[in-house]
Design an enzyme around this catalytic site. Structure first.
Site, PDB file in Angstrom:
ATOM      1  N   CYS A 114       0.803  -1.234   0.000  1.00 25.61           N
ATOM      2  CA  CYS A 114       0.000   0.000   0.000  1.00 25.61           C
ATOM      3  C   CYS A 114       0.831   1.278   0.000  1.00 25.61           C
ATOM      4  CB  CYS A 114      -0.940   0.012   1.185  1.00 25.61           C
ATOM      5  SG  CYS A 114      -1.951  -1.446   1.221  1.00 25.61           S
ATOM      6  N   HIS A 257      -3.214   7.024   2.758  1.00 29.80           N
ATOM      7  CA  HIS A 257      -3.603   5.749   2.161  1.00 29.80           C
ATOM      8  C   HIS A 257      -4.997   5.397   2.672  1.00 29.80           C
ATOM      9  CE1 HIS A 257      -4.003   1.660   1.086  1.00 29.80           C
ATOM     10  NE2 HIS A 257      -3.718   1.176   2.275  1.00 29.80           N
ATOM     11  N   ASN A 287     -10.152  -0.458   0.068  1.00 33.67           N
ATOM     12  CA  ASN A 287      -8.691  -0.318   0.098  1.00 33.67           C
ATOM     13  C   ASN A 287      -8.127  -0.847  -1.231  1.00 33.67           C
ATOM     14  OD1 ASN A 287      -5.950  -0.595   0.492  1.00 33.67           O
ATOM     15  ND2 ASN A 287      -6.108  -1.631   2.468  1.00 33.67           N
TER      16      ASN A 287
END
Ligand code: ACO
Length: 330
Positions: A114, A257, A287
């Site tokens: 990520c 993020h 996500n």
């Protein structure tokens, strides 16, 4: 001579198919209320069967090139961040090059889960310092839906598929364009087991005919990750602001993020950044790992959320464990 890291264009892409929380209730034992209150996610996009990470990356790249007013042929480097590559070999960056119909560029994949966008951008900045005339496609793309255990409610509700891109070149001191001010990165491999897709790796080899098991899909220790995420996103944000003589009051827009609304909220509270300065699109996309920051940046630019002159702070964390924080001045 200092290099100016100018972003000429942003782009993003999310596949057409949408999977809502109500749809998930038919797949695993979960419900909209649990997912919404724990994560802020309402839906996620899922790649079509014939779409690989490189296909989505190309769509995002084309938008970024169009915004930059550039042709793909002008690119000199392709840096791709992904933890869901098309294959082990060739790299996804090479596949993207082929699908953009160009050749000759240096192509490389960066694996930082990520934190992939900041890691890829930092890699690109290094190339730009070596070759000031470089024109670099920084693209992050994830088809996480292929690496999810759709029987595991603790992971399959969290992720989505998407891609994001930026075109990075050098420029002049007085140029009126978004520029990367700084990026700081870090990692702690001891925390690697908190989030894994082990199957098929050289440490987790399989033999011909073996059944695909749980190891081939995302496994995660959510609670532990949560703690490390907030702590390290805040520490990295502090570091990048301080070393540029800036403070939290100077931040106009926070784009962390997008893993979980509660994590984003915790970081914003710690930095006393009011909610109206926080860009969050997790409700729509879930996500999307390495794609999440450029997807959010690109949307925030398109929607006018980011204005000329704004300082944008982007803290990230991801499997590895990796983390970082970046600053862009628009
Ligand atoms: N639906 C309904 N119930 C569920 C679900 C679900 N989808 N998933 C878990 N539960 C249950 C659990 O079984 C547990 O039940 P029990 O109490 O009877 O045992 C209960 O909900 C609580 O489970 P926890 O895991 O303790 O829930 P928590 O409040 O910690 O929230 C979550 C879980 C959302 C995963 C949270 O820990 C989190 O967001 N962590 C960070 C995860 C993350 O960001 N991962 C990605 C990081 S790296 C990267 O982005 C690649």
């Amino acid at each position: 001579m200092n290099t100016n890291f100018i972003i000429r264009g942003f782009g993003h892409y999310a596949p057409e198919k949408v999977l809502t929380n109500a749809d998930l209730e038919k797949i695993v034992e979960t419900n909209d209320e649990w997912i919404t209150t724990r994560t802020g996610i309402k839906q996620r996009h899922i790649a079509a069967e014939d779409q690989a990470a490189s296909d989505m990356a190309c769509e995002a790249a084309k938008h970024a090139l169009a915004q930059a007013g550039m042709k793909a042929e002008e690119l000199t480097h392709i840096v791709c961040g992904t933890f869901t590559p098309d294959s082990m070999v060739p790299s996804t960056a090479c596949r993207i090059q082929e699908k953009l119909g160009i050749k000759g560029q240096m192509c490389v994949d960066v694996a930082a889960a990520c934190s992939g966008f900041l890691y890829a951008m930092q890699t690109a900045r290094g190339y730009l310092m070596l070759e000031p005339d470089a024109k670099i496609l920084v693209v992050t793309t994830e088809v996480i839906s292929r690496f999810l255990n759709w029987e595991d409610r603790t992971t399959c509700v969290l992720f989505g598929d998407a891609a994001g891109a930026a075109i990075l070149t050098s420029g002049t001191d007085d140029e009126d364009a978004p520029r990367v001010v700084d990026i700081t990165l870090g990692a702690d491999g001891k925390l690697g087991d908190l989030l894994t897709v082990n199957g098929g790796g050289s440490a987790w080899a399989y033999a011909k005919g073996d059944v695909v098991g749980d190891d081939h899909f995302v496994k995660m220790q959510g609670r532990e990750i949560f703690k490390h995420a907030v702590r390290n996103m805040c520490a990295m944000s502090d570091k990048v602001l301080t070393r540029n003589g800036l403070s939290k009051e100077d931040v106009d827009v926070l784009i962390p993020h997008q893993a979980n609304w509660r994590i984003i909220d915790a970081v914003a509270r710690k930095f006393e950044i009011p909610e109206e300065k926080v860009f969050c699109n997790i409700a729509k996309y879930g996500n999307t790992s390495a794609a999440s920051v450029p997807l959010a940046l690109s949307e925030a630019v398109t929607e006018g959320f980011i204005k000329k002159g704004d300082l944008v702070l982007m803290p990230t964390f991801g499997g590895g464990f990796t983390w970082g924080a970046g600053l862009i001045r628009f």
